[in-house]
Design a protein around this motif. Structure first.
Motif, PDB file in Angstrom:
ATOM      1  N   GLU A  81      32.331  64.439  -7.831  1.00  0.00           N
ATOM      2  CA  GLU A  81      31.662  65.644  -8.344  1.00  0.00           C
ATOM      3  C   GLU A  81      32.644  66.749  -8.688  1.00  0.00           C
ATOM      4  N   ALA A  82      33.789  66.798  -8.009  1.00  0.00           N
ATOM      5  CA  ALA A  82      34.807  67.798  -8.313  1.00  0.00           C
ATOM      6  C   ALA A  82      35.683  67.392  -9.503  1.00  0.00           C
ATOM      7  N   GLY A  83      35.408  66.214 -10.053  1.00  0.00           N
ATOM      8  CA  GLY A  83      36.190  65.735 -11.191  1.00  0.00           C
ATOM      9  C   GLY A  83      37.545  65.158 -10.811  1.00  0.00           C
ATOM     10  N   MET A  84      37.759  64.903  -9.522  1.00  0.00           N
ATOM     11  CA  MET A  84      39.045  64.361  -9.070  1.00  0.00           C
ATOM     12  C   MET A  84      39.094  62.838  -9.197  1.00  0.00           C
ATOM     13  N   ILE A  85      37.951  62.224  -9.339  1.00  0.00           N
ATOM     14  CA  ILE A  85      37.849  60.778  -9.576  1.00  0.00           C
ATOM     15  C   ILE A  85      36.933  60.600 -10.775  1.00  0.00           C
ATOM     16  N   ASP A  86      37.402  59.847 -11.756  1.00  0.00           N
ATOM     17  CA  ASP A  86      36.625  59.602 -12.964  1.00  0.00           C
ATOM     18  C   ASP A  86      36.073  58.181 -12.875  1.00  0.00           C
ATOM     19  N   LEU A  87      34.782  58.033 -12.834  1.00  0.00           N
ATOM     20  CA  LEU A  87      34.152  56.713 -12.711  1.00  0.00           C
ATOM     21  C   LEU A  87      33.857  56.063 -14.062  1.00  0.00           C
ATOM     22  N   SER A  88      34.205  56.727 -15.153  1.00  0.00           N
ATOM     23  CA  SER A  88      33.896  56.130 -16.465  1.00  0.00           C
ATOM     24  C   SER A  88      34.868  55.065 -16.857  1.00  0.00           C
ATOM     25  N   ASP A 141      34.430  52.399   2.538  1.00  0.00           N
ATOM     26  CA  ASP A 141      33.433  51.747   3.382  1.00  0.00           C
ATOM     27  C   ASP A 141      32.073  52.288   2.990  1.00  0.00           C
ATOM     28  N   PRO A 142      31.310  51.533   2.189  1.00  0.00           N
ATOM     29  CA  PRO A 142      30.018  52.042   1.724  1.00  0.00           C
ATOM     30  C   PRO A 142      29.016  52.270   2.854  1.00  0.00           C
ATOM     31  N   ASP A 143      29.260  51.675   4.018  1.00  0.00           N
ATOM     32  CA  ASP A 143      28.335  51.869   5.136  1.00  0.00           C
ATOM     33  C   ASP A 143      28.659  53.106   5.968  1.00  0.00           C
ATOM     34  N   ASN A 144      29.777  53.764   5.674  1.00  0.00           N
ATOM     35  CA  ASN A 144      30.186  54.943   6.428  1.00  0.00           C
ATOM     36  C   ASN A 144      29.726  56.186   5.673  1.00  0.00           C
ATOM     37  N   ARG A 145      28.783  56.907   6.257  1.00  0.00           N
ATOM     38  CA  ARG A 145      28.188  58.075   5.601  1.00  0.00           C
ATOM     39  C   ARG A 145      29.234  59.142   5.267  1.00  0.00           C
ATOM     40  N   LEU A 146      30.144  59.418   6.190  1.00  0.00           N
ATOM     41  CA  LEU A 146      31.162  60.443   5.971  1.00  0.00           C
ATOM     42  C   LEU A 146      32.088  60.063   4.815  1.00  0.00           C
ATOM     43  N   LYS A 147      32.490  58.798   4.761  1.00  0.00           N
ATOM     44  CA  LYS A 147      33.368  58.352   3.670  1.00  0.00           C
ATOM     45  C   LYS A 147      32.636  58.391   2.334  1.00  0.00           C
ATOM     46  N   ARG A 148      31.365  58.023   2.317  1.00  0.00           N
ATOM     47  CA  ARG A 148      30.586  58.100   1.070  1.00  0.00           C
ATOM     48  C   ARG A 148      30.507  59.550   0.593  1.00  0.00           C
ATOM     49  N   ARG A 149      30.229  60.480   1.504  1.00  0.00           N
ATOM     50  CA  ARG A 149      30.132  61.896   1.137  1.00  0.00           C
ATOM     51  C   ARG A 149      31.467  62.408   0.602  1.00  0.00           C
ATOM     52  N   PHE A 150      32.565  62.018   1.263  1.00  0.00           N
ATOM     53  CA  PHE A 150      33.893  62.455   0.848  1.00  0.00           C
ATOM     54  C   PHE A 150      34.185  61.979  -0.577  1.00  0.00           C
ATOM     55  N   HIS A 151      33.958  60.713  -0.841  1.00  0.00           N
ATOM     56  CA  HIS A 151      34.256  60.185  -2.165  1.00  0.00           C
ATOM     57  C   HIS A 151      33.294  60.738  -3.228  1.00  0.00           C
ATOM     58  N   ARG A 152      32.043  60.959  -2.863  1.00  0.00           N
ATOM     59  CA  ARG A 152      31.097  61.575  -3.794  1.00  0.00           C
ATOM     60  C   ARG A 152      31.568  62.986  -4.138  1.00  0.00           C
ATOM     61  N   ALA A 153      32.075  63.734  -3.160  1.00  0.00           N
ATOM     62  CA  ALA A 153      32.580  65.086  -3.415  1.00  0.00           C
ATOM     63  C   ALA A 153      33.783  65.044  -4.363  1.00  0.00           C
ATOM     64  N   LEU A 154      34.656  64.061  -4.228  1.00  0.00           N
ATOM     65  CA  LEU A 154      35.793  63.916  -5.132  1.00  0.00           C
ATOM     66  C   LEU A 154      35.326  63.623  -6.553  1.00  0.00           C
TER      67      LEU A 154
END
Length: 171
Positions: free
Chosen positions: A164-171, A149-162
């Motif tokens: 940044e930790a290298g747990m999700i590769d966006l390439s 949910d891009p409108d949910n600040r907490l969910k955006r932060r959680f996924h951004r942390a994943l």
């Protein structure tokens, strides 16, 4: 078993002839008849699996997660819904306890984003959660129907942390 082209018969014509005939007559669709035959076989196969599982477990506990698949494509025309209608992509799920009970704190929401299914399963099993799953459990409790949910600040932060930790590769 029930996925795919319903123009093609997967099982012999004489298997579940009554089911096929009734479904064909009710819906006026041979595809629906094939769907119902496959569904009957799915039920039979699951019942056989559960019987074998009970014997294999020999009283030990287990959690079984069952979930379905979206509506077959031919149902859009049968229901009058456009093929893009989200209702055609909803399915069932259930978490079954075998030789045990589910924790009382675990509630299976009526609408659950599939991305939460693993988290709900771990909660149902009473398994310890790592920090990622613990966060997902909190997000699940707050809003089980929508994982991204891009409108949910907490969910955006959680996924951004994943990311940044290298747990999700966006390439």
């Amino acid at each position: 078993m029930n996925h795919g082209d319903h123009h093609r018969r997967v099982f012999a014509d004489d298997l579940h002839t009554g089911i096929r005939r009734e479904a064909d007559a009710a819906a006026g669709s041979a595809e629906y008849g094939e769907y119902m035959v496959r569904l009957a076989e799915t039920v039979r196969a699951y019942d056989a699996f559960r019987a074998r599982l009970g014997a294999m477990l020999d009283g030990r506990p287990a959690i079984v997660v069952r979930f379905g698949d979206h509506q077959p494509s031919f149902t859009a025309s049968m229901t009058g819904r456009p093929p893009s209608d989200p209702m055609l992509y909803e399915t069932f799920y259930t978490i079954e306890a075998v030789n045990c009970g589910l924790p009382q704190a675990v509630v299976a929401p009526p609408v659950l984003d599939v991305a939460y299914l693993s988290t709900l399963t771990l909660l149902a099993a009473g398994a310890p959660l790592d920090p990622v799953f613990a966060t997902r459990a909190a997000l699940l409790e707050a809003e089980p129907a929508t994982y991204f949910d891009p409108d949910n600040r907490l969910k955006r932060r959680f996924h951004r942390a994943l990311v940044e930790a290298g747990m999700i590769d966006l390439s």
